[in-house]
Motif scaffolding. Structure first.
Motif, PDB file in Angstrom:
ATOM      1  N   VAL A 223       0.860  -1.185   0.000  1.00  0.00           N
ATOM      2  CA  VAL A 223       0.000   0.000   0.000  1.00  0.00           C
ATOM      3  C   VAL A 223       0.893   1.230   0.000  1.00  0.00           C
ATOM      4  O   VAL A 223       1.798   1.357   0.833  1.00  0.00           O
ATOM      5  CB  VAL A 223      -0.938   0.002   1.221  1.00  0.00           C
TER       6      VAL A 223
ATOM      7  N   LYS B 182      -3.892   6.319  -0.729  1.00  0.00           N
ATOM      8  CA  LYS B 182      -5.193   6.127  -0.080  1.00  0.00           C
ATOM      9  C   LYS B 182      -6.102   5.223  -0.904  1.00  0.00           C
ATOM     10  O   LYS B 182      -6.882   4.444  -0.336  1.00  0.00           O
ATOM     11  CB  LYS B 182      -5.851   7.491   0.147  1.00  0.00           C
TER      12      LYS B 182
ATOM     13  N   LEU C 187      -5.091   1.707  -0.344  1.00  0.00           N
ATOM     14  CA  LEU C 187      -5.464   1.330   1.018  1.00  0.00           C
ATOM     15  C   LEU C 187      -6.933   0.954   1.105  1.00  0.00           C
ATOM     16  O   LEU C 187      -7.295  -0.061   1.718  1.00  0.00           O
ATOM     17  CB  LEU C 187      -5.154   2.487   1.963  1.00  0.00           C
TER      18      LEU C 187
ATOM     19  N   GLU D 202      -7.543  -2.479  -0.443  1.00  0.00           N
ATOM     20  CA  GLU D 202      -7.115  -3.568   0.420  1.00  0.00           C
ATOM     21  C   GLU D 202      -8.100  -3.773   1.573  1.00  0.00           C
ATOM     22  O   GLU D 202      -8.392  -4.920   1.958  1.00  0.00           O
ATOM     23  CB  GLU D 202      -5.715  -3.279   0.973  1.00  0.00           C
TER      24      GLU D 202
ATOM     25  N   LEU E 270      -0.982  -2.056   8.965  1.00  0.00           N
ATOM     26  CA  LEU E 270      -1.007  -1.126   7.833  1.00  0.00           C
ATOM     27  C   LEU E 270       0.032  -0.023   7.996  1.00  0.00           C
ATOM     28  O   LEU E 270       0.627   0.428   7.012  1.00  0.00           O
ATOM     29  CB  LEU E 270      -2.405  -0.516   7.705  1.00  0.00           C
TER      30      LEU E 270
ATOM     31  N   TRP F 247       2.813   1.102   5.378  1.00  0.00           N
ATOM     32  CA  TRP F 247       2.793   2.486   4.885  1.00  0.00           C
ATOM     33  C   TRP F 247       2.689   3.403   6.093  1.00  0.00           C
ATOM     34  O   TRP F 247       1.714   3.356   6.842  1.00  0.00           O
ATOM     35  CB  TRP F 247       1.626   2.683   3.914  1.00  0.00           C
TER      36      TRP F 247
ATOM     37  N   ALA G  59      -0.465   5.563   6.726  1.00  0.00           N
ATOM     38  CA  ALA G  59      -1.758   4.881   6.719  1.00  0.00           C
ATOM     39  C   ALA G  59      -2.720   5.416   7.782  1.00  0.00           C
ATOM     40  O   ALA G  59      -3.913   5.560   7.494  1.00  0.00           O
ATOM     41  CB  ALA G  59      -1.544   3.372   6.902  1.00  0.00           C
TER      42      ALA G  59
ATOM     43  N   ILE H 235      -6.503   6.652   6.947  1.00  0.00           N
ATOM     44  CA  ILE H 235      -7.673   5.976   7.524  1.00  0.00           C
ATOM     45  C   ILE H 235      -8.607   6.990   8.174  1.00  0.00           C
ATOM     46  O   ILE H 235      -9.841   6.889   8.066  1.00  0.00           O
ATOM     47  CB  ILE H 235      -7.209   4.917   8.540  1.00  0.00           C
TER      48      ILE H 235
END
Length: 286
Positions: free
Chosen positions: A130, A133, A136, A139, A155, A159, A162, A166
């Protein structure tokens, strides 16, 4: 005048008798002797405290063991996060990976090391590839369709940015995030399949309804039974389990009875002498 001359002569004689030597050249005045107990205590000086923990081994670098050097190489490649040249890895980790063929072979054969033969660069193989975004979110959707979410810590190792991505996806309504109760740190992330629209639902509940819901008080057992009786209702009772047919009662297990075994052959008594060896008929006994 005679008295004045006599005083002048006395002053000059006093000057000749005065000692003008420096006080540094004078011997020090004698000091009183200290008691024997104080002298011994002054000789015993306390050792300065040090922060060295001798029970722990000192960090001597990458060591000389080939497996230890391999661990240092893989860990540095993981922490760096970017592809690196073999010479840079050898200099930074202080390992002979660029000259030791055995170490280089083990390093290339590691399941977490990726070698690009075109650029001759080495990178770490993370659990998830990843880097933005969009990848991500893809995934997270893949893992949610399988029936589970993704760990935010895993995660973040793949990355570093991440967690920020998120949080942005959570504000957009694309994902659900579970947090710890103590400090509110993100733990797991799931894909939000139901988008917050008025047609499909998924909209946040209004605060007025939440206040009404939390303002309801559950009556205690006595008041609840009285309220049901006044309405002609009765509280449901839990079903009594029906015992199975042939089920044995639980209790202490009795010890198995010991059966008496007969050691004599009653039916052969009087016909064969069991104390003598068997001799077939027609044969002579020796």
């Amino acid at each position: 005048m005679a008295g004045l001359a006599r005083d002048a002569a006395a002053f000059k004689s006093a000057l000749h008798r005065q000692d003008y030597t420096s006080w540094h050249s004078q011997p020090p005045p004698p000091q009183p002797a200290a008691p024997p107990g104080e002298a011994e205590s002054s000789k015993k000086k306390k050792r300065p405290k040090s922060n060295v923990v001798y029970s722990q081994p000192a960090d001597t670098g990458t060591g000389t063991n080939i497996n230890t050097q391999l661990v240092y190489l893989v860990n540095h490649l993981k922490q760096n996060g970017n592809p690196m040249r073999l010479q840079d890895l050898a200099i930074i980790t202080n390992t002979p990976v660029d000259t030791d063929n055995v170490l280089l072979e083990k390093f290339r054969g590691h399941d977490r090391v990726i070698h690009d033969p075109k650029t001759d660069l080495y990178s770490y193989r993370h659990d998830f590839n990843v880097r933005n975004k969009a990848a991500l979110l893809t995934e997270i959707q893949r893992q949610t369709r399988k029936g589970g979410g993704l760990s935010v810590r895993t995660l973040k190792e793949s990355w570093k940015e991440a967690p920020q991505a998120i949080e942005e996806l959570e504000k957009e309504g694309e994902v659900y995030v579970t947090r710890t109760l103590k400090d509110g740190q993100m733990r797991m992330v799931f894909w939000n399949e139901v988008k917050p629209t008025e047609e499909q639902g998924g909209m946040s509940v209004e605060k007025e309804f939440l206040d009404l819901w939390h303002g309801l008080e559950v009556p205690n057992d006595v008041d609840l039974l009285k309220a049901l009786a006044s309405e002609g209702l009765q509280a449901t009772a839990s079903a009594v389990p029906v015992p199975r047919a042939g089920a044995k009662k639980k209790g202490k297990k009795s010890a198995p009875r010991q059966r008496q075994i007969r050691l004599t052959n009653v039916h052969l008594k009087g016909t064969i002498d069991l104390s003598r060896d068997y001799v077939p008929p027609g044969a002579t006994q020796k």
